[in-house]
Design an enzyme around this catalytic site. Structure first.
Site, PDB file in Angstrom:
ATOM      1  N   ASP A   8       0.869  -1.177   0.000  1.00  0.00           N
ATOM      2  CA  ASP A   8       0.000   0.000   0.000  1.00  0.00           C
ATOM      3  C   ASP A   8       0.909   1.232   0.000  1.00  0.00           C
ATOM      4  OD1 ASP A   8       0.872   0.393   2.595  1.00  0.00           O
ATOM      5  OD2 ASP A   8      -1.113   0.320   3.516  1.00  0.00           O
ATOM      6  N   ILE A  64       1.566  -5.335   9.202  1.00  0.00           N
ATOM      7  CA  ILE A  64       0.595  -6.122   9.973  1.00  0.00           C
ATOM      8  C   ILE A  64      -0.697  -6.361   9.178  1.00  0.00           C
ATOM      9  CG2 ILE A  64      -0.817  -6.192  12.062  1.00  0.00           C
ATOM     10  CD1 ILE A  64       1.412  -4.601  13.483  1.00  0.00           C
ATOM     11  N   HIS A  80      11.602 -23.311   8.852  1.00  0.00           N
ATOM     12  CA  HIS A  80      10.630 -24.006   9.716  1.00  0.00           C
ATOM     13  C   HIS A  80       9.201 -23.955   9.192  1.00  0.00           C
ATOM     14  CE1 HIS A  80      13.271 -23.629  13.599  1.00  0.00           C
ATOM     15  NE2 HIS A  80      13.973 -23.993  12.533  1.00  0.00           N
TER      16      HIS A  80
HETATM   17  C1  RB5 Z   1      -1.830   2.868   6.443  1.00  0.00           C
HETATM   18  O1  RB5 Z   1      -1.794   4.130   7.042  1.00  0.00           O
HETATM   19  C2  RB5 Z   1      -1.492   1.792   7.460  1.00  0.00           C
HETATM   20  O2  RB5 Z   1      -2.549   1.605   8.329  1.00  0.00           O
HETATM   21  C3  RB5 Z   1      -1.132   0.502   6.758  1.00  0.00           C
HETATM   22  O3  RB5 Z   1      -0.084   0.721   5.897  1.00  0.00           O
HETATM   23  C4  RB5 Z   1      -0.707  -0.641   7.652  1.00  0.00           C
HETATM   24  O4  RB5 Z   1       0.269  -0.251   8.553  1.00  0.00           O
HETATM   25  C5  RB5 Z   1      -1.778  -1.431   8.260  1.00  0.00           C
HETATM   26  O5  RB5 Z   1      -1.564  -2.429   8.949  1.00  0.00           O
END
Ligand code: RB5
Length: 143
Positions: free
Chosen positions: A7, A68, A97
């Site tokens: 993203d 994440i 693993h």
């Molecule tokens: C975007 O601002 C951010 O929330 C995304 O890149 C990510 O860290 C989400 O887990």
């Protein structure tokens, strides 16, 4: 073939990774995003997960701000093992693993120099094939 996705929070690091893969002549497909404009990480996690499950790509690298959200999304797909790594020890261990097929990183967490070492470690470490690890991976796939 490596599937890449990010993203806006991972865009700059993905550009560095593409340059690094180009230098090593490692082929990849970039599934977006294509700019720093705010976008939604699940879109790219899903594209990369599907590219791996279809056999179009062998491994993937996903990057969002923290790594994440994009790894949580990828791990919803059966057969995807996305490992969020911020260090080379984890990148090596998850290949040995867990036979992880996606490396996830946080573009706001790891610096580019370290991230490229993590990428190299992930791509160059084979799965150990040990029975105990195969058994545990099978257990991941069953309810
Ligand atoms: C975007 O601002 C951010 O929330 C995304 O890149 C990510 O860290 C989400 O887990």
């Amino acid at each position: 073939m490596i599937a890449l996705g990010c993203d806006h929070g991972g865009f700059e690091l993905k550009q560095e990774i593409k340059k690094h893969l180009d230098e090593q002549k490692i082929p990849y497909i970039d599934y977006g995003c294509d700019s720093l404009e705010s976008t939604d990480y699940p879109i790219y996690a899903k594209r990369v997960a599907k590219a791996i499950l279809s056999g179009e790509c062998d491994k993937g690298i996903l990057i969002c701000g923290t790594g994440i959200g994009i790894s949580i999304t990828a791990n919803k797909f059966k057969g995807i093992r996305a490992a969020l790594c911020s260090d080379c020890f984890s990148a090596e261990a998850t290949r040995l693993h867990n036979d992880a097929n996606i490396l996830a990183m946080g573009g706001r967490v790891v610096g580019p120099g370290h991230a490229l070492k993590i990428v190299d470690t992930f791509l160059n470490t084979p799965f150990s094939g040990d029975e105990r690890h195969m058994r545990r991976i099978r257990q991941i796939e069953t309810d």
